[in-house]
Design a protein around this motif. Structure first.
Motif, PDB file in Angstrom:
ATOM      1  N   LYS A 497       0.953  -1.099  -0.057  1.00 13.06           N
ATOM      2  CA  LYS A 497      -0.081  -0.060  -0.080  1.00 13.06           C
ATOM      3  C   LYS A 497       0.902   1.448  -0.056  1.00 13.06           C
ATOM      4  O   LYS A 497       0.524   2.301  -0.452  1.00 13.06           O
ATOM      5  CB  LYS A 497      -0.786   0.178   1.081  1.00 13.06           C
ATOM      6  N   LEU A 498       2.007   1.030   0.762  1.00 14.98           N
ATOM      7  CA  LEU A 498       2.923   2.218   0.846  1.00 14.98           C
ATOM      8  C   LEU A 498       3.524   2.398  -0.573  1.00 14.98           C
ATOM      9  O   LEU A 498       3.697   3.743  -0.889  1.00 14.98           O
ATOM     10  CB  LEU A 498       3.913   2.028   1.631  1.00 14.98           C
ATOM     11  N   ALA A 499       3.820   1.386  -1.291  1.00 17.09           N
ATOM     12  CA  ALA A 499       4.481   1.563  -2.476  1.00 17.09           C
ATOM     13  C   ALA A 499       3.601   2.156  -3.562  1.00 17.09           C
ATOM     14  O   ALA A 499       3.646   3.060  -4.189  1.00 17.09           O
ATOM     15  CB  ALA A 499       4.950   0.149  -3.151  1.00 17.09           C
ATOM     16  N   GLU A 500       2.256   1.654  -3.536  1.00 14.93           N
ATOM     17  CA  GLU A 500       1.151   2.137  -4.373  1.00 14.93           C
ATOM     18  C   GLU A 500       0.881   3.604  -4.143  1.00 14.93           C
ATOM     19  O   GLU A 500       0.717   4.533  -5.005  1.00 14.93           O
ATOM     20  CB  GLU A 500      -0.394   1.650  -4.025  1.00 14.93           C
ATOM     21  N   ASN A 501       0.770   4.379  -2.887  1.00 10.70           N
ATOM     22  CA  ASN A 501       0.699   5.551  -2.514  1.00 10.70           C
ATOM     23  C   ASN A 501       1.859   6.551  -3.109  1.00 10.70           C
ATOM     24  O   ASN A 501       1.625   7.560  -3.323  1.00 10.70           O
ATOM     25  CB  ASN A 501       0.521   5.852  -0.848  1.00 10.70           C
ATOM     26  N   ALA A 502       3.010   5.939  -2.795  1.00 14.54           N
ATOM     27  CA  ALA A 502       4.316   6.755  -3.162  1.00 14.54           C
ATOM     28  C   ALA A 502       4.382   6.759  -4.846  1.00 14.54           C
ATOM     29  O   ALA A 502       4.864   7.731  -5.300  1.00 14.54           O
ATOM     30  CB  ALA A 502       5.696   6.154  -2.694  1.00 14.54           C
ATOM     31  N   SER A 503       3.969   5.892  -5.464  1.00 19.14           N
ATOM     32  CA  SER A 503       4.204   5.797  -6.965  1.00 19.14           C
ATOM     33  C   SER A 503       3.237   7.045  -7.408  1.00 19.14           C
ATOM     34  O   SER A 503       2.035   7.123  -7.144  1.00 19.14           O
ATOM     35  CB  SER A 503       3.438   4.520  -7.655  1.00 19.14           C
ATOM     36  N   GLY A 504       3.982   7.678  -8.379  1.00 25.65           N
ATOM     37  CA  GLY A 504       3.015   8.889  -9.224  1.00 25.65           C
ATOM     38  C   GLY A 504       3.878  10.142  -8.508  1.00 25.65           C
ATOM     39  O   GLY A 504       3.316  11.249  -9.296  1.00 25.65           O
ATOM     40  N   ALA A 505       4.464  10.134  -7.319  1.00 25.25           N
ATOM     41  CA  ALA A 505       5.136  11.183  -6.837  1.00 25.25           C
ATOM     42  C   ALA A 505       6.191  11.824  -7.744  1.00 25.25           C
ATOM     43  O   ALA A 505       7.149  10.910  -7.655  1.00 25.25           O
ATOM     44  CB  ALA A 505       5.484  11.149  -5.453  1.00 25.25           C
ATOM     45  N   ASN A 506       6.367  12.917  -8.505  1.00 21.53           N
ATOM     46  CA  ASN A 506       7.434  13.330  -9.227  1.00 21.53           C
ATOM     47  C   ASN A 506       7.732  12.225 -10.391  1.00 21.53           C
ATOM     48  O   ASN A 506       8.963  12.131 -10.613  1.00 21.53           O
ATOM     49  CB  ASN A 506       8.585  13.339  -8.281  1.00 21.53           C
ATOM     50  N   SER A 507       6.780  11.435 -11.044  1.00 21.69           N
ATOM     51  CA  SER A 507       6.933  10.779 -11.839  1.00 21.69           C
ATOM     52  C   SER A 507       7.615   9.460 -11.606  1.00 21.69           C
ATOM     53  O   SER A 507       8.258   8.750 -12.251  1.00 21.69           O
ATOM     54  CB  SER A 507       7.540  11.263 -13.192  1.00 21.69           C
ATOM     55  N   LEU A 508       7.349   9.104 -10.231  1.00 23.09           N
ATOM     56  CA  LEU A 508       8.500   7.668  -9.672  1.00 23.09           C
ATOM     57  C   LEU A 508       7.284   6.534  -9.393  1.00 23.09           C
ATOM     58  O   LEU A 508       6.469   6.950  -9.095  1.00 23.09           O
ATOM     59  CB  LEU A 508       8.820   8.356  -8.265  1.00 23.09           C
ATOM     60  N   LYS A 509       7.838   5.532  -9.722  1.00 22.09           N
ATOM     61  CA  LYS A 509       7.327   4.124  -9.633  1.00 22.09           C
ATOM     62  C   LYS A 509       7.636   3.274  -9.034  1.00 22.09           C
ATOM     63  O   LYS A 509       9.133   3.092  -9.062  1.00 22.09           O
ATOM     64  CB  LYS A 509       6.827   3.751 -11.148  1.00 22.09           C
ATOM     65  N   PHE A 510       6.950   2.869  -7.919  1.00 17.51           N
ATOM     66  CA  PHE A 510       7.662   1.883  -7.004  1.00 17.51           C
ATOM     67  C   PHE A 510       6.942   0.373  -7.145  1.00 17.51           C
ATOM     68  O   PHE A 510       5.718   0.324  -7.630  1.00 17.51           O
ATOM     69  CB  PHE A 510       7.322   2.166  -5.445  1.00 17.51           C
ATOM     70  N   GLU A 511       7.780  -0.640  -6.972  1.00 19.47           N
ATOM     71  CA  GLU A 511       7.114  -2.024  -7.155  1.00 19.47           C
ATOM     72  C   GLU A 511       7.855  -2.853  -5.781  1.00 19.47           C
ATOM     73  O   GLU A 511       8.911  -2.470  -5.412  1.00 19.47           O
ATOM     74  CB  GLU A 511       7.676  -2.928  -8.301  1.00 19.47           C
ATOM     75  N   VAL A 512       7.177  -3.908  -5.496  1.00 19.48           N
ATOM     76  CA  VAL A 512       7.477  -4.413  -4.055  1.00 19.48           C
ATOM     77  C   VAL A 512       7.696  -6.159  -4.707  1.00 19.48           C
ATOM     78  O   VAL A 512       6.963  -6.623  -5.460  1.00 19.48           O
ATOM     79  CB  VAL A 512       6.227  -4.504  -3.205  1.00 19.48           C
ATOM     80  N   GLN A 513       8.907  -6.588  -4.353  1.00 25.71           N
ATOM     81  CA  GLN A 513       9.351  -8.019  -4.523  1.00 25.71           C
ATOM     82  C   GLN A 513       9.431  -8.756  -3.223  1.00 25.71           C
ATOM     83  O   GLN A 513      10.429  -8.241  -2.463  1.00 25.71           O
ATOM     84  CB  GLN A 513      10.486  -8.080  -5.740  1.00 25.71           C
ATOM     85  N   SER A 514       8.670  -9.594  -3.118  1.00 28.67           N
ATOM     86  CA  SER A 514       8.647 -10.175  -1.711  1.00 28.67           C
ATOM     87  C   SER A 514       8.950 -11.939  -1.853  1.00 28.67           C
ATOM     88  O   SER A 514       8.491 -12.440  -2.848  1.00 28.67           O
ATOM     89  CB  SER A 514       7.472 -10.094  -0.854  1.00 28.67           C
ATOM     90  N   HIS A 515       9.629 -12.483  -0.653  1.00 26.52           N
ATOM     91  CA  HIS A 515       9.800 -13.827  -0.806  1.00 26.52           C
ATOM     92  C   HIS A 515       9.569 -14.301   0.600  1.00 26.52           C
ATOM     93  O   HIS A 515      10.347 -13.838   1.543  1.00 26.52           O
ATOM     94  CB  HIS A 515      11.284 -14.275  -1.353  1.00 26.52           C
ATOM     95  N   GLY A 516       8.864 -15.364   0.850  1.00 21.52           N
ATOM     96  CA  GLY A 516       8.735 -16.070   2.335  1.00 21.52           C
ATOM     97  C   GLY A 516       8.051 -15.323   3.274  1.00 21.52           C
ATOM     98  O   GLY A 516       8.223 -15.672   4.430  1.00 21.52           O
ATOM     99  N   LEU A 517       7.083 -14.489   2.759  1.00 19.53           N
ATOM    100  CA  LEU A 517       6.449 -13.753   3.683  1.00 19.53           C
ATOM    101  C   LEU A 517       5.058 -14.068   4.094  1.00 19.53           C
ATOM    102  O   LEU A 517       3.985 -13.020   4.161  1.00 19.53           O
ATOM    103  CB  LEU A 517       6.420 -11.972   3.472  1.00 19.53           C
ATOM    104  N   GLU A 518       4.690 -15.354   3.514  1.00 23.19           N
ATOM    105  CA  GLU A 518       3.192 -15.720   3.614  1.00 23.19           C
ATOM    106  C   GLU A 518       2.763 -15.764   5.061  1.00 23.19           C
ATOM    107  O   GLU A 518       1.544 -15.412   5.340  1.00 23.19           O
ATOM    108  CB  GLU A 518       3.056 -17.233   2.998  1.00 23.19           C
ATOM    109  N   GLU A 519       3.544 -16.081   5.888  1.00 22.47           N
ATOM    110  CA  GLU A 519       3.058 -15.967   7.340  1.00 22.47           C
ATOM    111  C   GLU A 519       3.667 -14.465   8.024  1.00 22.47           C
ATOM    112  O   GLU A 519       4.772 -14.126   7.744  1.00 22.47           O
ATOM    113  CB  GLU A 519       3.776 -17.151   8.215  1.00 22.47           C
ATOM    114  N   ARG A 520       2.821 -14.174   9.072  1.00 20.10           N
ATOM    115  CA  ARG A 520       3.313 -12.933   9.919  1.00 20.10           C
ATOM    116  C   ARG A 520       4.341 -13.246  10.846  1.00 20.10           C
ATOM    117  O   ARG A 520       4.324 -14.142  11.314  1.00 20.10           O
ATOM    118  CB  ARG A 520       1.970 -12.338  10.450  1.00 20.10           C
ATOM    119  N   ILE A 521       5.349 -12.149  11.005  1.00 24.38           N
ATOM    120  CA  ILE A 521       6.091 -12.228  12.013  1.00 24.38           C
ATOM    121  C   ILE A 521       5.568 -11.530  13.227  1.00 24.38           C
ATOM    122  O   ILE A 521       4.741 -10.710  13.199  1.00 24.38           O
ATOM    123  CB  ILE A 521       7.512 -11.823  11.488  1.00 24.38           C
ATOM    124  N   ASP A 522       6.428 -11.233  14.310  1.00 28.03           N
ATOM    125  CA  ASP A 522       6.035 -10.374  15.403  1.00 28.03           C
ATOM    126  C   ASP A 522       5.634  -9.036  15.298  1.00 28.03           C
ATOM    127  O   ASP A 522       6.444  -8.362  14.336  1.00 28.03           O
ATOM    128  CB  ASP A 522       7.387 -10.405  16.355  1.00 28.03           C
TER     129      ASP A 522
END
Length: 617
Positions: A497-522
């Protein structure tokens, strides 16, 4: 989440004390006059609450509003019921009961739609939209705000349209879409100009200043801040003035203009001494502490750090007292309920006594047959009284259980506070105490032993380093106390959600790449990691001039790896490391160090920047 300024209170001060009491008495008398029609009674009681109690005594206003709400439901007064639902929503919102507030706003929406009340429908929709914005549900918030704008236009309520446009601008600002946000702000300003409302115009100029500051356009932001500050001072509006002063001071701190930061922060401090402190007062003192530290004035830095922690503790105590007060109010309501039950019981007994007497005279006239009926009736009454006594006994037992539960809640609250104090004392003893003890030994060696100049200079440097370490440790503890709950649905959805909101500011585009975060941590670790990523994203937006950013999140079972990279202008990481200030690096480094993690910065001019952080699980 801005609260309304106490304009009603300022207006009421212009009315004479005698006239005010007379008006209050007249409104209360109208409410109690059962000869008046129900609609007028409800309308007068609503005026009494909103005019004299909603701002001055919110707790009493809540109790009075509950009474009025039950009356409007019983008498089926739909128009007044909608107004009271909106009032209850506002009271719960100001008391930080957001879920209850949302529930009342939805009821108000349903009521206003049933009786085609466009004006109150617009208010309900707008309030619901603001609450969804608090939950980071920006698309849902915009949907409700657009519907609110449509209803306000249909009712031709210019003031409401202007306020809704401002709120839409706020949502786009939270999504980092500053150009769109400023367009809505400009539309709102034009409407407020038509209404000759200079205060709200100035508020929006301050919001535009915030957008420009977050975009890195510091000259533009300063122009808007000073424009709003001029209006607030002309109208003697010190509440809004101190908010703009805080924004100015924070902006200068981010630009490393420490003298200007201190100047406006101290003006803000003078206003805080006249008004009640708030959470921005705490942050202002932290800003002053950082600015003095950057200029080498450690004594002043310690002084303002101590002020920040002191006011923060006062605010926490105030919130605890507020919770206790709410418990007392619930207890009083329970007691009142029992008194009403007892009065009803006494009235019923009185009526039954009259019936018994009448039956007795009939028995004398009608003879034995009616006498038997009378005896049967007496037997029934005895059973009824017994049943009533048992019911009262059950009510008393329930009251006792409720009191015990409230006492248990208070004990749990006190125990939690005591544990927090013990933990803080332990941290101070184990960490800061050891550092200061070492510094004390160095000082004693300097004073007692005869040593050469070179050795003396080396001991002075070591002592200065130990004092600096003590300051950083105390500062870290103070910041840890101020962390809040973020990313209710987990770390990965919040980062996306942070990446989506930050994308578009000053023509900037963010993307998120994740691995092994299916389960929540502390949960506390999720919060700390989210704050680190948030600060890194802000740095990319404000300083990199990049067009693309990638956020990598990888769970290696024993550690979490964070990597944020961009294709911006880059910088010399050695210079940043030496200064330990600016661009948020100092704050990130402290968070990573607190989590026993490691941070690496790789950057070259014109070749982008990569920040790699490893945090053990």
């Amino acid at each position: 989440m801005n609260k309304l300024i106490l304009n009603l209170l300022m207006v009421s001060l212009t009315i004479s004390s005698f006239g005010q009491e007379e008006t209050k008495a007249n409104l209360l008398s109208s409410w109690k006059n059962t000869q008046l029609n129900d609609s007028n009674r409800a309308e007068n009681y609503f005026k009494l609450i909103s005019k004299y109690y909603q701002q001055e005594d919110p707790s009493l206003a809540k109790t009075m509003a509950d009474t009025l709400y039950q009356f409007t439901q019983k008498k089926e007064l739909t128009d007044q019921k909608t107004k009271v639902e909106l009032m209850l929503g506002n009271l719960e919102y100001n008391n930080s009961n957001i879920e209850l507030s949302l529930n009342y706003y939805k009821k108000a929406l349903e009521s206003s739609e049933s009786n085609s009340d466009l004006k109150n429908k617009a208010k309900a929709l707008a309030n619901i939209g603001q609450i969804y914005s608090l939950y980071f549900k920006y698309d849902k918030a915009l949907d409700y705000l657009e519907k609110a704008k449509k209803s306000a236009k249909q009712s031709k309520d210019t003031s409401a349209i202007a306020a809704i446009l401002m709120n839409i601008g706020n949502v786009y600002g939270n999504k980092f879409q500053f150009v769109t946000s400023n367009e809505y702000y400009s539309q709102s300003i034009e409407l407020y100009k038509a209404l000759n409302d200079e205060i709200n115009q100035a508020k929006i100029y301050s919001l535009i200043g915030d957008n420009e500051d977050r975009s890195g356009n510091f000259n533009k932001s300063k122009k808007y801040y000073f424009r709003s500050l001029k209006v607030f001072r002309e109208h003697n509006d010190i509440q809004n003035e101190r908010q703009v002063l805080f924004s100015l001071s924070s902006s200068y701190l981010s630009q490393k203009l420490y003298d200007s930061c201190i100047y406006y922060g101290k003006i803000r401090e003078k206003i805080d001494q006249k008004l009640s402190p708030n959470i921005y007062s705490v942050t202002n003192y932290y800003n002053l502490s950082d600015a003095y530290k950057a200029t080498g004035k450690l004594k002043n830095a310690f002084e303002y750090l101590e002020k920040a922690t002191s006011i923060e503790s006062q605010l926490q105590q105030y919130n605890a007292n507020k919770k206790l007060q709410n418990l007392e109010i619930k207890q009083i309501k329970t007691k009142d309920s029992l008194i009403n039950v007892a009065k009803t019981y006494q009235t019923n007994l009185k009526h039954q006594k009259e019936k018994t007497t009448l039956t007795f005279f009939w028995a004398l006239a009608l003879g034995v047959v009616l006498l038997i009926a009378f005896l049967i009736f007496k037997n029934v009454k005895r059973k009824q009284r017994k049943a009533e006594e048992e019911r009262l006994k059950q009510i008393e037992e329930k009251e006792k259980i409720l009191k015990d539960l409230e006492l248990s809640t208070i004990d749990a609250m006190i125990q939690g506070q005591e544990k927090e104090r013990q933990k803080l004392a332990s941290d101070l003893h184990d960490s800061v105490g050891a550092t200061l003890s070492a510094a004390k030994l160095q000082f004693e060696h300097l004073i007692k032993d005869e040593i050469d100049a070179k050795m003396r200079e080396e001991l002075i440097k070591k002592t200065s380093t130990l004092l600096e370490d003590a300051y950083v440790e105390i500062r870290s503890m103070a910041h840890l106390k101020n962390s809040g709950v973020i990313a209710k649905n987990g770390l990965l959805p919040a980062v996306i959600k942070l990446a989506e909101n930050a994308s578009g500011a000053n023509s900037l585009k963010f993307e998120v790449q994740s691995h092994g975060l299916e389960e929540r941590i502390d949960n506390s670790l999720e919060i700390s990691i989210f704050r680190i990523i948030q600060e890194l994203v802000t740095n990319v937006i404000k300083h990199s001039n990049a067009t693309k950013g990638i956020i990598h999140l990888t769970n290696h079972e024993e550690s979490i790896n964070i990597m944020v990279e961009d294709n911006g202008k880059g910088f010399n990481p050695n210079q940043v490391t030496k200064t330990k200030a600016g661009m948020g690096i100092s704050s990130i480094d402290k968070r990573v160090e607190h989590l026993d993690g490691k941070m690496t910065i790789e950057s070259e001019k014109l070749k982008g920047t990569t920040v790699i952080i490893d945090i053990p699980l």
